[in-house]
Scaffold this motif. Structure first.
Motif, PDB file in Angstrom:
ATOM      1  N   ILE A 271    -112.220 -25.499  39.976  1.00  0.00           N
ATOM      2  CA  ILE A 271    -111.058 -25.689  39.103  1.00  0.00           C
ATOM      3  C   ILE A 271    -111.495 -25.905  37.659  1.00  0.00           C
ATOM      4  O   ILE A 271    -110.934 -25.297  36.733  1.00  0.00           O
ATOM      5  CB  ILE A 271    -110.209 -26.875  39.597  1.00  0.00           C
ATOM      6  N   SER A 272    -112.482 -26.751  37.449  1.00  0.00           N
ATOM      7  CA  SER A 272    -112.959 -27.021  36.087  1.00  0.00           C
ATOM      8  C   SER A 272    -113.497 -25.754  35.428  1.00  0.00           C
ATOM      9  O   SER A 272    -113.218 -25.483  34.254  1.00  0.00           O
ATOM     10  CB  SER A 272    -114.041 -28.096  36.106  1.00  0.00           C
ATOM     11  N   THR A 273    -114.262 -24.985  36.178  1.00  0.00           N
ATOM     12  CA  THR A 273    -114.829 -23.745  35.646  1.00  0.00           C
ATOM     13  C   THR A 273    -113.734 -22.791  35.203  1.00  0.00           C
ATOM     14  O   THR A 273    -113.813 -22.186  34.122  1.00  0.00           O
ATOM     15  CB  THR A 273    -115.713 -23.070  36.712  1.00  0.00           C
TER      16      THR A 273
ATOM     17  N   ARG B 146    -112.560 -21.987  31.208  1.00  0.00           N
ATOM     18  CA  ARG B 146    -112.610 -20.590  30.780  1.00  0.00           C
ATOM     19  C   ARG B 146    -111.340 -20.219  30.016  1.00  0.00           C
ATOM     20  O   ARG B 146    -111.357 -19.392  29.101  1.00  0.00           O
ATOM     21  CB  ARG B 146    -112.780 -19.686  32.002  1.00  0.00           C
ATOM     22  N   CYS B 147    -110.237 -20.875  30.384  1.00  0.00           N
ATOM     23  CA  CYS B 147    -108.946 -20.633  29.721  1.00  0.00           C
ATOM     24  C   CYS B 147    -108.756 -21.516  28.491  1.00  0.00           C
ATOM     25  O   CYS B 147    -107.697 -21.469  27.860  1.00  0.00           O
ATOM     26  CB  CYS B 147    -107.804 -20.905  30.695  1.00  0.00           C
ATOM     27  N   GLY B 148    -109.729 -22.347  28.180  1.00  0.00           N
ATOM     28  CA  GLY B 148    -109.617 -23.213  27.017  1.00  0.00           C
ATOM     29  C   GLY B 148    -108.993 -24.557  27.297  1.00  0.00           C
ATOM     30  O   GLY B 148    -108.643 -25.286  26.359  1.00  0.00           O
ATOM     31  N   HIS B 149    -108.836 -24.914  28.569  1.00  0.00           N
ATOM     32  CA  HIS B 149    -108.246 -26.201  28.941  1.00  0.00           C
ATOM     33  C   HIS B 149    -109.337 -27.125  29.496  1.00  0.00           C
ATOM     34  O   HIS B 149    -110.254 -26.674  30.170  1.00  0.00           O
ATOM     35  CB  HIS B 149    -107.173 -26.024  30.017  1.00  0.00           C
ATOM     36  N   THR B 150    -109.205 -28.403  29.251  1.00  0.00           N
ATOM     37  CA  THR B 150    -110.051 -29.386  29.922  1.00  0.00           C
ATOM     38  C   THR B 150    -109.210 -30.087  30.980  1.00  0.00           C
ATOM     39  O   THR B 150    -107.980 -30.129  30.886  1.00  0.00           O
ATOM     40  CB  THR B 150    -110.614 -30.426  28.933  1.00  0.00           C
ATOM     41  N   VAL B 151    -109.878 -30.609  31.993  1.00  0.00           N
ATOM     42  CA  VAL B 151    -109.143 -31.226  33.088  1.00  0.00           C
ATOM     43  C   VAL B 151    -109.667 -32.619  33.380  1.00  0.00           C
ATOM     44  O   VAL B 151    -110.831 -32.938  33.119  1.00  0.00           O
ATOM     45  CB  VAL B 151    -109.238 -30.372  34.378  1.00  0.00           C
TER      46      VAL B 151
ATOM     47  N   ASN C 145    -104.563 -18.158  37.179  1.00  0.00           N
ATOM     48  CA  ASN C 145    -104.736 -16.940  37.960  1.00  0.00           C
ATOM     49  C   ASN C 145    -105.604 -15.922  37.215  1.00  0.00           C
ATOM     50  O   ASN C 145    -106.503 -15.302  37.793  1.00  0.00           O
ATOM     51  CB  ASN C 145    -103.384 -16.313  38.282  1.00  0.00           C
ATOM     52  N   ARG C 146    -105.325 -15.761  35.928  1.00  0.00           N
ATOM     53  CA  ARG C 146    -106.077 -14.785  35.131  1.00  0.00           C
ATOM     54  C   ARG C 146    -107.543 -15.176  35.021  1.00  0.00           C
ATOM     55  O   ARG C 146    -108.439 -14.348  35.247  1.00  0.00           O
ATOM     56  CB  ARG C 146    -105.452 -14.667  33.740  1.00  0.00           C
ATOM     57  N   CYS C 147    -107.790 -16.428  34.701  1.00  0.00           N
ATOM     58  CA  CYS C 147    -109.172 -16.865  34.496  1.00  0.00           C
ATOM     59  C   CYS C 147    -109.938 -16.963  35.803  1.00  0.00           C
ATOM     60  O   CYS C 147    -111.154 -16.737  35.834  1.00  0.00           O
ATOM     61  CB  CYS C 147    -109.190 -18.189  33.745  1.00  0.00           C
ATOM     62  N   PHE C 148    -109.237 -17.281  36.894  1.00  0.00           N
ATOM     63  CA  PHE C 148    -109.903 -17.280  38.189  1.00  0.00           C
ATOM     64  C   PHE C 148    -110.343 -15.866  38.546  1.00  0.00           C
ATOM     65  O   PHE C 148    -111.477 -15.649  39.011  1.00  0.00           O
ATOM     66  CB  PHE C 148    -108.993 -17.824  39.292  1.00  0.00           C
ATOM     67  N   ALA C 149    -109.457 -14.898  38.348  1.00  0.00           N
ATOM     68  CA  ALA C 149    -109.794 -13.503  38.668  1.00  0.00           C
ATOM     69  C   ALA C 149    -110.999 -13.038  37.865  1.00  0.00           C
ATOM     70  O   ALA C 149    -111.877 -12.337  38.385  1.00  0.00           O
ATOM     71  CB  ALA C 149    -108.587 -12.603  38.413  1.00  0.00           C
ATOM     72  N   GLU C 150    -111.057 -13.421  36.585  1.00  0.00           N
ATOM     73  CA  GLU C 150    -112.186 -13.035  35.739  1.00  0.00           C
ATOM     74  C   GLU C 150    -113.485 -13.685  36.222  1.00  0.00           C
ATOM     75  O   GLU C 150    -114.527 -13.020  36.338  1.00  0.00           O
ATOM     76  CB  GLU C 150    -111.915 -13.433  34.288  1.00  0.00           C
TER      77      GLU C 150
ATOM     78  N   ALA D  66    -118.957 -15.934  39.467  1.00  0.00           N
ATOM     79  CA  ALA D  66    -119.083 -17.381  39.246  1.00  0.00           C
ATOM     80  C   ALA D  66    -118.551 -18.188  40.420  1.00  0.00           C
ATOM     81  O   ALA D  66    -119.130 -19.226  40.784  1.00  0.00           O
ATOM     82  CB  ALA D  66    -118.342 -17.778  37.971  1.00  0.00           C
ATOM     83  N   ILE D  67    -117.474 -17.737  41.048  1.00  0.00           N
ATOM     84  CA  ILE D  67    -116.887 -18.480  42.166  1.00  0.00           C
ATOM     85  C   ILE D  67    -117.798 -18.397  43.382  1.00  0.00           C
ATOM     86  O   ILE D  67    -118.042 -19.400  44.073  1.00  0.00           O
ATOM     87  CB  ILE D  67    -115.487 -17.945  42.498  1.00  0.00           C
ATOM     88  N   GLU D  68    -118.322 -17.214  43.641  1.00  0.00           N
ATOM     89  CA  GLU D  68    -119.267 -17.046  44.748  1.00  0.00           C
ATOM     90  C   GLU D  68    -120.484 -17.936  44.559  1.00  0.00           C
ATOM     91  O   GLU D  68    -120.992 -18.541  45.522  1.00  0.00           O
ATOM     92  CB  GLU D  68    -119.691 -15.582  44.844  1.00  0.00           C
ATOM     93  N   ALA D  69    -120.967 -18.019  43.321  1.00  0.00           N
ATOM     94  CA  ALA D  69    -122.150 -18.835  43.037  1.00  0.00           C
ATOM     95  C   ALA D  69    -121.879 -20.307  43.329  1.00  0.00           C
ATOM     96  O   ALA D  69    -122.739 -21.011  43.885  1.00  0.00           O
ATOM     97  CB  ALA D  69    -122.573 -18.652  41.587  1.00  0.00           C
ATOM     98  N   ILE D  70    -120.700 -20.797  42.970  1.00  0.00           N
ATOM     99  CA  ILE D  70    -120.357 -22.194  43.230  1.00  0.00           C
ATOM    100  C   ILE D  70    -120.282 -22.446  44.729  1.00  0.00           C
ATOM    101  O   ILE D  70    -120.862 -23.412  45.254  1.00  0.00           O
ATOM    102  CB  ILE D  70    -119.019 -22.562  42.554  1.00  0.00           C
TER     103      ILE D  70
END
Length: 260
Positions: A50-52, A56-61, A226-231, A237-241
């Motif tokens: 989620i943080s990644t 990527r979208c410019g938001h902090t959590v 959704n957009r940033c997850f797809a990217e 990056a998701i597979e690596a995590i």
């Protein structure tokens, strides 16, 4: 690992509320206390995904960790900008994202016991323990339980580790990575134990993966996610995590956890 069938009625009572739109750069996300998906300090496999994505979208959590299932109810009451680990289609209000994570349920057992459990039928005649509510959630478990020597559901998941190492049960049904993490925690506890917590444990996946999304009060945040997850996913990056977290528990999980 969880679905919301028995929480839906209670949660739907809160859906009349007008959603609050998050305008701050820092997004408060409610999350369940499920190590190693979410640890008490806000780290974990799911937290990292989620943080990644949000960064990527410019938001902090920031994560507000609560007992699992309570975090859904807290979100439904109007707290937080988003809520994590929401079963697909759960009537929780707001805007649900695409699937961003899967959990893998199966059977964990002592490697030296000489048993193997390829499906629920293989558990017939054995003593089995599972997480609270498992028989209402995992397909076929409720019907199969009558063939077990004994069956019990407990909320204390580190207690499951104690029972398998103490040979009080033959098998544990639940998410393999979560169970492996509680085994790790038990091994690190000080004090005398009446059993050997270093016994080998094997995990075997016997259920289809459970898919989860997030719910956001702000539709734009859901679109961003959704957009940033797809990217991130397309770039690996998701597979690596996911692979890195599976590697931490390789001795137990083998290659049974979502193929990692």
């Amino acid at each position: 690992m969880y679905k919301a069938t028995y929480f839906a009625a209670a949660l739907s009572l809160a859906l009349f509320q007008s959603p609050a739109v998050a305008t701050a750069d820092e997004i408060t996300i409610l999350a369940g206390d499920l190590p190693p998906m979410f640890n008490a300090d806000g780290s974990g496999r799911e937290a990292e995904i989620i943080s990644t994505v949000m960064e990527r979208c410019g938001h902090t959590v920031s994560f507000e960790i609560q007992p699992f299932t309570r975090h859904w109810k807290t979100y439904a009451s109007g707290t937080g900008d988003a809520v994590a680990t929401v079963p697909v289609g759960m009537p929780l209000g707001g805007h649900q994202s695409d699937v961003y994570i899967q959990y893998q349920n199966g059977v964990s057992f002592l490697t030296d016991a000489g048993n193997t459990y390829g499906d629920l039928a293989a558990l017939a005649g054995h003593s089995v323990i599972a997480f609270m509510g498992a028989s209402d959630i995992l397909p076929g478990l409720k019907d199969a339980a009558s063939s077990f020597k004994s069956y019990k559901e407990v909320a204390d998941q580190i207690g499951q580790s104690r029972m398998i190492f103490g040979k009080r049960v033959d098998a544990v049904v639940g998410d393999g990575m979560i169970f492996a993490e509680y085994n790790r925690q038990l091994r690190e506890q000080s004090g005398d134990l009446m059993f050997d917590p270093n016994q080998g444990v094997t995990f075997q996946a016997i259920f289809e993966p459970s898919s989860y999304g997030m719910n956001f009060r702000d539709a734009q945040l859901a679109e961003d996610f959704n957009r940033c997850f797809a990217e991130a996913d397309a770039e690996g990056a998701i597979e690596a995590i996911n692979s890195a977290w599976a590697e931490r528990y390789r001795e137990t999980l083998g290659t049974q956890y979502l193929g990692h």
